[in-house]
Design a protein around this motif. Structure first.
Motif, PDB file in Angstrom:
ATOM      1  N   ASN A 166       0.822  -1.214   0.000  1.00  0.00           N
ATOM      2  CA  ASN A 166       0.000   0.000   0.000  1.00  0.00           C
ATOM      3  C   ASN A 166       0.855   1.263   0.000  1.00  0.00           C
ATOM      4  O   ASN A 166       0.348   2.364   0.097  1.00  0.00           O
ATOM      5  CB  ASN A 166      -0.930  -0.003   1.221  1.00  0.00           C
ATOM      6  CG  ASN A 166      -2.060   1.001   1.067  1.00  0.00           C
ATOM      7  OD1 ASN A 166      -2.206   1.594   0.007  1.00  0.00           O
ATOM      8  ND2 ASN A 166      -2.828   1.204   2.113  1.00  0.00           N
ATOM      9  N   ASP A 207      -8.861  -4.006   0.372  1.00  0.00           N
ATOM     10  CA  ASP A 207      -8.614  -3.005   1.419  1.00  0.00           C
ATOM     11  C   ASP A 207      -8.010  -1.732   0.845  1.00  0.00           C
ATOM     12  O   ASP A 207      -8.406  -0.626   1.194  1.00  0.00           O
ATOM     13  CB  ASP A 207      -7.670  -3.559   2.505  1.00  0.00           C
ATOM     14  CG  ASP A 207      -8.374  -4.592   3.371  1.00  0.00           C
ATOM     15  OD1 ASP A 207      -9.620  -4.700   3.250  1.00  0.00           O
ATOM     16  OD2 ASP A 207      -7.695  -5.291   4.146  1.00  0.00           O
ATOM     17  N   GLU A 211      -9.821   1.862   0.732  1.00  0.00           N
ATOM     18  CA  GLU A 211      -9.209   3.016   1.400  1.00  0.00           C
ATOM     19  C   GLU A 211      -9.185   4.230   0.464  1.00  0.00           C
ATOM     20  O   GLU A 211      -9.422   5.361   0.886  1.00  0.00           O
ATOM     21  CB  GLU A 211      -7.785   2.650   1.812  1.00  0.00           C
ATOM     22  CG  GLU A 211      -7.086   3.746   2.573  1.00  0.00           C
ATOM     23  CD  GLU A 211      -5.604   3.463   2.790  1.00  0.00           C
ATOM     24  OE1 GLU A 211      -5.255   2.296   3.057  1.00  0.00           O
ATOM     25  OE2 GLU A 211      -4.815   4.420   2.678  1.00  0.00           O
TER      26      GLU A 211
END
Ligand code: GDP
Ligand code: MG
Length: 686
Positions: A166, A207, A211
């Motif tokens: 990420n 995820d 986000e």
């Protein structure tokens, strides 16, 4: 690929546009006509896509990009962001490539493994400038190496395998003819992990996507392949979770060339709620040049039997660029005032929080000052609670209402002493006195009360109670230690090292004081054993009152057979066994009654002198001993030294660092937005 090389070929295809048209970009409807080109471009300029540069928008995008670069999102402030989502191989990277006119890692399998923030910036110089930023590094690259550079950077961020991360990678593309856009390309959604991918790859990707697309400020660019049924797309499902009405979702349908059948129906039916509309495109295929790709795209939408039927306002990369620029501008204009407000709010919040933190000591002089202040304030608190009975600092903490607690302890001690003398006063009456008198017989005149007998009795009695004052001293100093520790901890709470040292000093000091008190108390006890003296007239009065009943008592003992006799001012006593001691009885009576009168004096003295000693010790502790003990603990031999005080408690310095970083970031952000505040006002008015 060099756009200027092929520019002459494209010369005649240039679409004319006046500056007036550009000024109205913000006001134009979302389905804007084919975009205009910046008239400032050199006349032979042909962009891989049309330029949507707008002087009014650009500074705002720059601001948002700068804020992004400053990591303002870490402060919980969301920036308007175009987020590219799509199922794996739907063509996300290809779309970005088409918009930027550069090569990105493309192909089957998972290629985009970290969020790629792509900043496209129009610049008029012919040379394209590319820069990659990640992990605090900034790497300059060029068009022929960018793909490889992205792969290397991805490997550094997400490892060599097929895993994802990420941590974002920023690619800045400054190129003539690109639209001013900043977008984030995210890893594609994959249902089934391929060999070498972690089992939970789907969740990991989900995820990251969530986000990015959850904040209201995000624009979702949903990339859909024309070859699939849109209703089955994972990316549609995800974006629908956060944007039910689709008001911030724009769909790009790729691979129009591969599935022209029914495409028009698919985009007009809008089964999947795309609020900002669809744009159908055809990306570069294989090693085709960008110019060729755009030409081919224009050609198929112009002349293909089915594709040509689709409205021109929703086909082609230039239209997509135009729409994105417009959506981005609207979103930035809409969100910037809130962003500015949030920056100001967060900044003042953090500043006041930082102000509340204790001042960091930076020099010995500051440390000494802080140290003195702590000692002075701790002493003042101690004086208040221990001597003056002022409890304003501890209104609800009864344990710290020390004067009251000390009196209570003293009263309990006094009661215990009383209870001791009252025990057994009536039973075995005079038996002890008689046996002492037996042992103190000397050759001499009768009827004199031998002093030794009295002293023996006194010593026995004092010895029997001596554990009480000693226990009392223990209790008192244990209590005082708790109080002292609490006060010192409170006053030194901002200075970790000092707190440790003062606590230690407090502990050592109490131990010393306790030892001294014990010695003093034992002295009191010894003094009582050694001498029988008082100047208190109460003794004489009391004694006379009791002794005056001696004759009548002796008469009653021998004149009656009653088992118990009442003595006024003393109580009822058992006398049965006394009848055998005719000779010694009067003396024994005198001894007991003298002792009774005197013991009251002793008892009071043991309480009074303890009280005086205590007050004296506490005052001495506060006024003299405390400061010197702490100074000694810090500066004396084996002390930690004043420099140590400069060290903050680890959690405090972490907090301070975090706040300072945050404040720095927010201050810079504030400066960044300050310059364009007036422009925002103009935009908001649009
Ligand atoms: P991503 O995984 O979503 O980033 O997809 P890519 O951009 O890597 O594209 C996946 C594959 O589809 C690549 O082989 C592209 O060449 C191909 N592709 C993308 N867009 C188009 C298009 O418009 N037409 C055709 N024919 N192929 C395309
Ligand atoms: Mg990709």
């Amino acid at each position: 690929m060099n756009p200027s090389k092929s520019s002459s070929k494209m010369k005649n295809k240039k679409i004319a546009g006046s500056s007036d048209e550009r000024e109205t970009i913000m006001d134009s409807p979302i389905t804007a006509p084919v975009p205009v080109e910046n008239s400032k471009e050199p006349s032979n300029f042909v962009a891989p896509i049309v330029s949507c540069f707008n002087d009014r928008i650009r500074p705002l995008i720059d601001v948002v990009d700068k804020l992004r670069h400053l990591n303002i999102m870490k402060e919980g402030i969301q920036l308007p962001t175009i987020v590219v989502v799509g199922d794996q191989s739907s063509g996300k990277s290809s779309v970005l490539e088409s918009l930027a006119g550069i090569s990105l890692p493309r192909g089957q399998g998972i290629c985009t493994r970290v969020p790629l923030i792509m900043r496209l910036q129009q610049h008029s110089a012919p040379k394209t400038e590319l820069r990659l930023e990640f992990n605090g590094k900034s790497i300059v690259t060029d068009e022929s190496h960018v793909s490889e550079a992205i792969n290397v950077a991805t490997e550094e961020l997400a490892g060599h395998g097929k895993g994802i991360s990420n941590t974002p990678l920023t690619l800045e593309v400054r190129k003539n003819g690109v639209p001013d856009l900043t977008m984030v390309d995210l890893p594609g959604i994959t249902r089934v992990p391929v060999h070498g991918q972690p089992e939970n790859i789907y969740d990991q990707i989900k995820d990251i996507i969530m986000e990015y697309i959850t904040p209201e400020q995000s624009i979702i660019l949903n990339v859909l392949s024309a070859t699939v049924d849109f209703t089955t797309c994972e990316s549609i499902r995800m974006s629908q979770v956060v944007d039910k009405t689709g008001e911030r979702t724009l769909a790009v349908v790729t691979k129009a060339d591969r599935a022209p059948e029914g495409l028009m129906e698919k985009v007009t039916a809008d089964d999947v709620n795309i609020g900002l509309g669809y744009v159908c495109v055809r990306n570069r295929i294989g090693e085709e040049s960008y110019e060729d790709a755009r030409r081919e795209e224009a050609r198929i939408f112009e002349s293909h039997q089915l594709l040509s039927k689709i409205d021109k306002s929703i086909v082609g990369i230039p239209v997509l660029a135009q729409k994105l620029v417009q959506i981005q501008a609207t979103s930035i204009a809409k969100n910037l005032p809130d962003i500015v407000r949030s920056i100001n709010e967060k900044l003042s919040e953090n500043l006041s929080e930082l102000n509340k933190l204790p001042k960091n000591l930076t020099s010995n002089a500051e440390a000494v000052t802080a140290f003195m202040r702590i000692i002075i304030s701790a002493k003042e608190t101690l004086r208040k609670i221990l001597l003056r009975g002022e409890f304003d600092e501890y209104l609800d903490d009864k344990n710290m209402h020390c004067t009251a607690r000390l009196v209570e302890m003293l009263n309990r001690y006094s009661e215990k002493l009383n209870q001791f003398s009252e025990n057994d006063s009536g039973r075995n009456f005079l038996m002890e006195e008689l046996s002492i008198l037996e042992e103190s017989k000397t050759i001499g005149l009768p009827n004199f009360l031998p002093r030794t007998a009295f002293l023996v009795l006194l010593q026995r009695k004092v010895k029997a109670v001596s554990s009480l004052p000693i226990g009392f001293v223990e209790t008192i100093w244990n209590y005082l230690e708790n109080v002292l520790t609490a006060v010192l901890t409170k006053h030194s709470s901002n200075y970790h090292q000092l707190q440790l040292s003062t606590k230690r000093a407090g502990h050592v000091l109490i131990a010393k004081m306790k030892k001294r008190s014990l010695e003093r108390v034992m002295e009191f006890v010894e003094m009582e054993k050694l001498t029988d003296y008082t100047c208190n007239p109460e003794y004489g009065t009391e004694r006379n009152k009791l002794i005056s009943q001696q004759e009548s008592f002796v008469k009653q003992v021998f004149g009656s057979s009653a088992p118990k006799i009442m003595i006024k001012g003393y109580g009822e006593v058992e006398v049965g066994e006394l009848r055998q001691y005719e000779y010694l009885l009067p003396q024994a009576y005198d001894l007991r009654m003298t002792m009774t009168a005197y013991w009251k004096i002793v008892q009071k003295r043991l309480v009074d002198c303890m009280a005086l000693h205590l007050e004296y010790s506490i005052k001495k502790l506060i006024d003299e001993e405390l400061a010197s003990e702490i100074v000694n603990e810090i500066l004396g031999p084996g002390g930690v030294g004043i420099e140590k005080m400069l060290e903050e408690a680890p959690n405090l310095s972490l907090k301070r660092d975090k706040l300072n970083r945050s404040i720095g970031r927010l201050r810079e952000s504030k400066e960044v937005v300050a310059n364009i505040l007036d422009r925002i006002a103009t935009f908001v008015g649009c």
